[in-house]
Design a protein around this motif. Structure first.
Motif, PDB file in Angstrom:
ATOM      1  N   HIS A  75       8.060  45.058   4.244  1.00  0.00           N
ATOM      2  CA  HIS A  75       6.851  44.675   4.969  1.00  0.00           C
ATOM      3  C   HIS A  75       6.609  43.201   4.714  1.00  0.00           C
ATOM      4  CE1 HIS A  75       2.462  44.006   5.491  1.00  0.00           C
ATOM      5  NE2 HIS A  75       2.710  44.684   6.604  1.00  0.00           N
ATOM      6  N   PHE A  76       6.531  42.421   5.795  1.00  0.00           N
ATOM      7  CA  PHE A  76       6.367  40.976   5.670  1.00  0.00           C
ATOM      8  C   PHE A  76       4.884  40.625   5.607  1.00  0.00           C
ATOM      9  CE2 PHE A  76      10.586  41.522   7.429  1.00  0.00           C
ATOM     10  CZ  PHE A  76      11.329  40.642   6.656  1.00  0.00           C
ATOM     11  N   ALA A  77       4.486  40.101   4.465  1.00  0.00           N
ATOM     12  CA  ALA A  77       3.082  39.773   4.226  1.00  0.00           C
ATOM     13  C   ALA A  77       2.826  38.299   4.535  1.00  0.00           C
ATOM     14  CB  ALA A  77       2.716  40.074   2.779  1.00  0.00           C
ATOM     15  N   ASP A  78       1.580  37.985   4.810  1.00  0.00           N
ATOM     16  CA  ASP A  78       1.170  36.600   5.035  1.00  0.00           C
ATOM     17  C   ASP A  78       0.643  36.019   3.721  1.00  0.00           C
ATOM     18  OD1 ASP A  78       1.750  36.490   7.781  1.00  0.00           O
ATOM     19  OD2 ASP A  78      -0.117  37.506   8.259  1.00  0.00           O
ATOM     20  N   TRP A  79       1.272  34.960   3.273  1.00  0.00           N
ATOM     21  CA  TRP A  79       0.817  34.277   2.053  1.00  0.00           C
ATOM     22  C   TRP A  79       1.279  32.841   2.106  1.00  0.00           C
ATOM     23  CZ3 TRP A  79       3.862  32.511  -2.297  1.00  0.00           C
ATOM     24  CH2 TRP A  79       3.068  32.002  -3.341  1.00  0.00           C
ATOM     25  N   ASP A  80       0.423  31.947   1.634  1.00  0.00           N
ATOM     26  CA  ASP A  80       0.704  30.515   1.655  1.00  0.00           C
ATOM     27  C   ASP A  80       0.498  29.977   0.249  1.00  0.00           C
ATOM     28  OD1 ASP A  80       0.694  27.754   1.968  1.00  0.00           O
ATOM     29  OD2 ASP A  80      -0.339  27.814   3.896  1.00  0.00           O
ATOM     30  N   CYS A  81       1.568  29.488  -0.366  1.00  0.00           N
ATOM     31  CA  CYS A  81       1.484  29.027  -1.761  1.00  0.00           C
ATOM     32  C   CYS A  81       0.554  27.831  -1.920  1.00  0.00           C
ATOM     33  CB  CYS A  81       2.871  28.691  -2.291  1.00  0.00           C
ATOM     34  SG  CYS A  81       3.673  27.270  -1.497  1.00  0.00           S
ATOM     35  N   TYR A  82       0.332  27.081  -0.832  1.00  0.00           N
ATOM     36  CA  TYR A  82      -0.540  25.919  -0.929  1.00  0.00           C
ATOM     37  C   TYR A  82      -2.020  26.311  -0.941  1.00  0.00           C
ATOM     38  CZ  TYR A  82       3.790  23.616   0.438  1.00  0.00           C
ATOM     39  OH  TYR A  82       5.087  23.200   0.496  1.00  0.00           O
ATOM     40  N   ALA A  83      -2.302  27.550  -0.502  1.00  0.00           N
ATOM     41  CA  ALA A  83      -3.690  27.995  -0.402  1.00  0.00           C
ATOM     42  C   ALA A  83      -4.135  28.872  -1.565  1.00  0.00           C
ATOM     43  CB  ALA A  83      -3.900  28.756   0.915  1.00  0.00           C
ATOM     44  N   SER A  84      -3.209  29.642  -2.154  1.00  0.00           N
ATOM     45  CA  SER A  84      -3.601  30.571  -3.216  1.00  0.00           C
ATOM     46  C   SER A  84      -2.414  30.924  -4.100  1.00  0.00           C
ATOM     47  CB  SER A  84      -4.193  31.852  -2.613  1.00  0.00           C
ATOM     48  OG  SER A  84      -3.212  32.549  -1.855  1.00  0.00           O
ATOM     49  N   ASP A  85      -2.722  31.497  -5.257  1.00  0.00           N
ATOM     50  CA  ASP A  85      -1.687  31.963  -6.179  1.00  0.00           C
ATOM     51  C   ASP A  85      -1.127  33.300  -5.698  1.00  0.00           C
ATOM     52  OD1 ASP A  85      -2.029  29.760  -7.803  1.00  0.00           O
ATOM     53  OD2 ASP A  85      -3.539  30.733  -9.062  1.00  0.00           O
ATOM     54  N   PRO A  86       0.056  33.708  -6.198  1.00  0.00           N
ATOM     55  CA  PRO A  86       0.686  34.956  -5.731  1.00  0.00           C
ATOM     56  C   PRO A  86      -0.165  36.188  -6.059  1.00  0.00           C
ATOM     57  CG  PRO A  86       2.229  33.605  -6.979  1.00  0.00           C
ATOM     58  CD  PRO A  86       0.894  33.008  -7.195  1.00  0.00           C
ATOM     59  N   ASP A  87      -0.359  37.035  -5.065  1.00  0.00           N
ATOM     60  CA  ASP A  87      -1.106  38.276  -5.252  1.00  0.00           C
ATOM     61  C   ASP A  87      -0.162  39.358  -5.783  1.00  0.00           C
ATOM     62  OD1 ASP A  87      -2.255  41.014  -4.168  1.00  0.00           O
ATOM     63  OD2 ASP A  87      -3.911  39.584  -4.168  1.00  0.00           O
TER      64      ASP A  87
END
Length: 420
Positions: A75-87
């Protein structure tokens, strides 16, 4: 032989046969159970969001993964390293290597055993080395970016330029104020994303100024910045013109300046290697090279997209996560991502961590041989930042606003370029 002996042999034979049958049946059940168990597993994966064709990237990863683990879904999740730390909900994720030290310090990353890295010899040495923190691999390298200086082959006046000071001496301040230069005037460069780009340029330029590579284990203080480096950064703005360097198109076209350069606008252009994809056949008319943000020799730096595994991953997913991390940096996936889109003729010109990708693509697109030559230099380094990178970037936003905007006043100077 007595009758009871026949009976004993018969019973023993039957017992052995039953044991064999039971073993086969149980093995079958175990395999089926494991298959059902795996089928229920789903790995959460977040790709780097800033790639030319994210959907195509997902398809390349999915195809390779299905052949290796057809019973485990992604499952491809949306995450941006510049905006937040890894969930913790994301098992495997791709992030900018500037955050590697911070993510290790804060406990977000699972170490990757050396023996788990497939085809290690194919990975460009300096890139693999850049994934080490505290003596362990905490990530695997995937894609890279670097600032390249583009000039035209028929512009003899800029053919030998390899540093920002010489470029400014040759070009001087831009005279017109329109967003798009009216002709071959000025420097095309994108500084529209606020102060993040300016922060990393400052750190890059500071290494070029001192002629020393550092992973910035200890980030420089923001109270006293280098006046010499700040002056060079102002000169970049003067060469480009405020309207152009801060311009951001409504459709977020990252390569609009590359298209302008192809159309004969601007005298020089600073951008990533992917910019070549926007130039079509015009690539045969341009020279590209790494350059120094300082006065002399360049300390070559590469922003690196790294694949990490979350330290909170469940035990039943850990082995699968190692496999997925390797799929994400495999030659198959990286080659597919670098080749032209369906129906297209121009490759993506991505810089990859694997040598074999350059060899494969170079047969059809010779520029890749030049890119490999650049990538294989022993002087190259991965751009790293120490712990507290996110806090440092935030602090630099305020400081650079004061130093580059409020105190700089007009973007023009009395500098007259050399007539070349």
């Amino acid at each position: 032989m007595r009758l009871y002996e026949y009976g004993r042999i018969f019973v023993k034979t039957i017992s052995i046969l039953l044991l064999v049958v039971l073993t086969v049946v149980m093995t079958g059940f175990s395999k089926q159970e494991a298959k059902v168990q795996n089928h229920k597993l789903t790995l959460e994966v977040a790709l780097f969001p800033y790639v030319p064709d994210r959907v195509r990237f997902q398809e390349a990863v999915s195809d390779a993964w299905k052949r290796e683990h057809p019973d485990v879904s992604l499952h491809f999740a949306d995450w941006d390293c510049y905006a937040s730390d890894p969930d913790p909900s994301i098992d495997v994720f791709v992030f900018d290597g500037i955050y590697l030290s911070s993510f290790v310090e804060e406990g977000y990353l699972l170490p990757i055993p050396k023996e788990k890295i497939r085809n290690k010899e194919d990975i460009i040495p300096f890139v693999l080395k850049g994934c080490i923190s505290r003596g362990k691999f905490y990530a695997l390298p995937q894609l890279l970016c670097a600032d390249f200086l583009y000039t035209r082959k028929d512009d003899a006046g800029l053919s030998d330029v390899s540093d920002i000071d010489t470029l400014y001496k040759r070009m001087g301040d831009r005279k017109t104020k329109s967003v798009i230069p009216e002709g071959k005037e000025g420097l095309l460069i994108d500084l529209s994303d606020g102060f993040f780009a300016k922060t990393v340029i400052y750190l890059d330029a500071l290494m070029d100024e001192t002629q020393t590579y550092t992973e910035y284990g200890k980030l420089p203080g923001t109270a006293r910045l280098s006046d010499t480096v700040l002056k060079r950064m102002r000169n970049i703005g003067r060469m480009g013109g405020e309207e152009q360097v801060t311009y951001s198109p409504e459709d977020n076209d990252s390569f609009i300046r590359a298209r302008w350069f192809k159309d004969g606008k601007g005298r020089a252009y600073i951008g990533y290697s992917e910019s070549l994809a926007a130039m079509g056949d015009y690539v045969d008319k341009v020279n590209l090279r790494l350059f120094s943000y300082g006065p002399g020799k360049n300390v070559p730096l590469f922003y690196t997209d790294m694949v990490g595994i979350h330290s909170k991953i469940s035990k039943d997913k850990k082995a699968l996560a190692y496999d997925l991390a390797n799929v994400l940096i495999s030659e198959e996936v990286l080659s597919k991502m670098s080749r032209p889109s369906e129906g297209g003729h121009t490759p993506q010109y991505l810089l990859t961590a694997r040598k074999s990708v350059y060899d494969s693509l170079g047969k059809d697109y010779p520029v890749y041989y030049r890119l490999k030559e650049i990538m294989m230099s022993r002087d190259n380094h991965v751009f790293r930042m120490g712990t507290g990178a996110r806090r440092f970037i935030k602090e630099m936003e305020k400081v650079l606003y004061e130093k580059l905007i409020r105190k700089s006043g007009s973007q023009t100077s009395d500098h007259v370029p050399n007539p070349v």
